[in-house]
Design a protein around this motif. Sequence first.
Motif, PDB file in Angstrom:
ATOM      1  N   GLY A   1     -63.168  93.849  49.121  1.00  0.00           N
ATOM      2  CA  GLY A   1     -62.787  93.532  47.753  1.00  0.00           C
ATOM      3  C   GLY A   1     -62.686  92.043  47.524  1.00  0.00           C
ATOM      4  N   SER A   2     -62.399  91.689  46.274  1.00  0.00           N
ATOM      5  CA  SER A   2     -62.194  90.286  45.891  1.00  0.00           C
ATOM      6  C   SER A   2     -60.712  90.057  45.678  1.00  0.00           C
ATOM      7  N   TYR A   3     -60.209  88.901  46.140  1.00  0.00           N
ATOM      8  CA  TYR A   3     -58.780  88.626  46.150  1.00  0.00           C
ATOM      9  C   TYR A   3     -58.473  87.247  45.581  1.00  0.00           C
ATOM     10  N   THR A   4     -57.256  87.129  45.066  1.00  0.00           N
ATOM     11  CA  THR A   4     -56.677  85.847  44.701  1.00  0.00           C
ATOM     12  C   THR A   4     -55.350  85.752  45.445  1.00  0.00           C
ATOM     13  N   ALA A   5     -55.075  84.586  46.038  1.00  0.00           N
ATOM     14  CA  ALA A   5     -53.815  84.360  46.749  1.00  0.00           C
ATOM     15  C   ALA A   5     -53.075  83.197  46.112  1.00  0.00           C
ATOM     16  N   LEU A   6     -51.756  83.348  45.988  1.00  0.00           N
ATOM     17  CA  LEU A   6     -50.877  82.307  45.447  1.00  0.00           C
ATOM     18  C   LEU A   6     -49.656  82.206  46.348  1.00  0.00           C
ATOM     19  N   VAL A   7     -49.080  81.019  46.435  1.00  0.00           N
ATOM     20  CA  VAL A   7     -47.856  80.803  47.207  1.00  0.00           C
ATOM     21  C   VAL A   7     -46.760  80.391  46.236  1.00  0.00           C
ATOM     22  N   ASN A   8     -45.568  80.947  46.411  1.00  0.00           N
ATOM     23  CA  ASN A   8     -44.427  80.540  45.605  1.00  0.00           C
ATOM     24  C   ASN A   8     -43.809  79.304  46.265  1.00  0.00           C
ATOM     25  N   GLU A   9     -43.835  78.175  45.554  1.00  0.00           N
ATOM     26  CA  GLU A   9     -43.452  76.876  46.112  1.00  0.00           C
ATOM     27  C   GLU A   9     -42.396  76.202  45.248  1.00  0.00           C
ATOM     28  N   LYS A  10     -41.530  75.446  45.920  1.00  0.00           N
ATOM     29  CA  LYS A  10     -40.543  74.592  45.252  1.00  0.00           C
ATOM     30  C   LYS A  10     -40.717  73.195  45.827  1.00  0.00           C
ATOM     31  N   ALA A  11     -41.349  72.317  45.040  1.00  0.00           N
ATOM     32  CA  ALA A  11     -41.642  70.959  45.497  1.00  0.00           C
ATOM     33  C   ALA A  11     -40.572  70.004  44.974  1.00  0.00           C
ATOM     34  N   PRO A  12     -39.983  69.175  45.844  1.00  0.00           N
ATOM     35  CA  PRO A  12     -38.960  68.240  45.388  1.00  0.00           C
ATOM     36  C   PRO A  12     -39.519  67.059  44.598  1.00  0.00           C
ATOM     37  N   SER A  13     -40.799  66.727  44.816  1.00  0.00           N
ATOM     38  CA  SER A  13     -41.422  65.618  44.085  1.00  0.00           C
ATOM     39  C   SER A  13     -42.933  65.787  44.136  1.00  0.00           C
TER      40      SER A  13
ATOM     41  N   LYS B   1     -58.228  66.369  55.667  1.00  0.00           N
ATOM     42  CA  LYS B   1     -57.389  65.660  54.708  1.00  0.00           C
ATOM     43  C   LYS B   1     -55.919  65.960  54.958  1.00  0.00           C
ATOM     44  N   LYS B   2     -55.118  64.925  54.865  1.00  0.00           N
ATOM     45  CA  LYS B   2     -53.688  65.053  55.083  1.00  0.00           C
ATOM     46  C   LYS B   2     -53.014  65.658  53.850  1.00  0.00           C
ATOM     47  N   GLY B   3     -52.073  66.546  54.097  1.00  0.00           N
ATOM     48  CA  GLY B   3     -51.233  67.098  53.036  1.00  0.00           C
ATOM     49  C   GLY B   3     -49.882  66.405  53.058  1.00  0.00           C
ATOM     50  N   GLU B   4     -48.844  67.139  52.692  1.00  0.00           N
ATOM     51  CA  GLU B   4     -47.501  66.552  52.601  1.00  0.00           C
ATOM     52  C   GLU B   4     -46.469  67.489  53.211  1.00  0.00           C
ATOM     53  N   THR B   5     -45.268  66.987  53.384  1.00  0.00           N
ATOM     54  CA  THR B   5     -44.150  67.781  53.890  1.00  0.00           C
ATOM     55  C   THR B   5     -42.987  67.651  52.911  1.00  0.00           C
ATOM     56  N   GLY B   6     -41.970  68.482  53.110  1.00  0.00           N
ATOM     57  CA  GLY B   6     -40.762  68.393  52.294  1.00  0.00           C
ATOM     58  C   GLY B   6     -40.570  69.531  51.313  1.00  0.00           C
ATOM     59  N   MET B   7     -41.617  70.313  51.053  1.00  0.00           N
ATOM     60  CA  MET B   7     -41.506  71.398  50.087  1.00  0.00           C
ATOM     61  C   MET B   7     -40.934  72.653  50.731  1.00  0.00           C
ATOM     62  N   ALA B   8     -40.399  73.539  49.883  1.00  0.00           N
ATOM     63  CA  ALA B   8     -39.933  74.849  50.323  1.00  0.00           C
ATOM     64  C   ALA B   8     -40.974  75.879  49.877  1.00  0.00           C
ATOM     65  N   LEU B   9     -41.210  76.872  50.725  1.00  0.00           N
ATOM     66  CA  LEU B   9     -42.174  77.927  50.431  1.00  0.00           C
ATOM     67  C   LEU B   9     -41.474  79.275  50.573  1.00  0.00           C
ATOM     68  N   ASP B  10     -41.729  80.158  49.623  1.00  0.00           N
ATOM     69  CA  ASP B  10     -41.011  81.433  49.556  1.00  0.00           C
ATOM     70  C   ASP B  10     -41.862  82.591  50.077  1.00  0.00           C
ATOM     71  N   TYR B  11     -42.990  82.850  49.446  1.00  0.00           N
ATOM     72  CA  TYR B  11     -43.852  83.952  49.844  1.00  0.00           C
ATOM     73  C   TYR B  11     -45.291  83.652  49.476  1.00  0.00           C
ATOM     74  N   ILE B  12     -46.211  84.436  50.059  1.00  0.00           N
ATOM     75  CA  ILE B  12     -47.612  84.399  49.665  1.00  0.00           C
ATOM     76  C   ILE B  12     -47.950  85.777  49.116  1.00  0.00           C
ATOM     77  N   VAL B  13     -48.639  85.812  48.007  1.00  0.00           N
ATOM     78  CA  VAL B  13     -49.015  87.074  47.391  1.00  0.00           C
ATOM     79  C   VAL B  13     -50.533  87.139  47.265  1.00  0.00           C
ATOM     80  N   PHE B  14     -51.088  88.287  47.658  1.00  0.00           N
ATOM     81  CA  PHE B  14     -52.517  88.544  47.546  1.00  0.00           C
ATOM     82  C   PHE B  14     -52.718  89.593  46.469  1.00  0.00           C
ATOM     83  N   MET B  15     -53.595  89.301  45.515  1.00  0.00           N
ATOM     84  CA  MET B  15     -53.876  90.226  44.413  1.00  0.00           C
ATOM     85  C   MET B  15     -55.335  90.637  44.484  1.00  0.00           C
ATOM     86  N   LYS B  16     -55.549  91.933  44.486  1.00  0.00           N
ATOM     87  CA  LYS B  16     -56.910  92.466  44.567  1.00  0.00           C
ATOM     88  C   LYS B  16     -57.449  92.667  43.152  1.00  0.00           C
ATOM     89  N   GLU B  17     -58.671  92.184  42.920  1.00  0.00           N
ATOM     90  CA  GLU B  17     -59.286  92.313  41.592  1.00  0.00           C
ATOM     91  C   GLU B  17     -59.885  93.690  41.400  1.00  0.00           C
TER      92      GLU B  17
END
Length: 195
Positions: free
Chosen positions: A111-123, A179-195
């Motif tokens: 199937g085809s999927y979309t994934a999203l992460v629930n994030e809380k970024a301080p800046s 490529k370098k990313g960043e640190t300091g954020m909080a992550l809650d869950y990852i959700v996969f949605m099937k189209e």
Amino acid sequence: MNRLRWMIVVLTGLAFFSCASVPDSSSAGATTTQTAPVVTEAKTQGNAPASNQPAGVLVFPADAKEFKIELESMKLTDMPVIEDAKASEGKAVRVEKDSSLATIQVQFPAGSYTALVNEKAPSSSQDAFYVFLDERPYRVYPSDPPIGDWELTKRVPITFTVSEPKTITITIQPHSPAKKGETGMALDYIVFMKE
């Protein structure tokens, strides 16, 4: 019966993750935490069929539309679990170091999927990180604004297609080889949605 299958997957996951090799943590202060995989929600239409997946692999039910995995239930390295009343299940993880890592394996039906992460970024300088599907990195980050609130990474959704049932290793970390990313954020869950 489905609840019993999920409990078996979770319990066998304990055995799998306790035997898994830990990524190189030769950097000073590296810590590893292992917990059983927890799926908080699988929205289905009907019952999930019996599966012959390897022990420790979560299964996206063939008739499910959505599959949500709490990050604190993944295999964690240098990602402490934090309390947050607004996070799903009241907990999340913090990406504190360059060596922070969360991994889990999921078997996806075709199937085809979309994934999203629930994030809380301080800046805005602490919001970009990577989700790897097997070896392929996807750079994700929230909208700007809001900063400081929980939100799904809808600005840069991860989309992928699986042509036949496949087990994919999902890894979340601050950087990719290119490529370098960043640190300091909080992550809650990852959700996969099937189209």
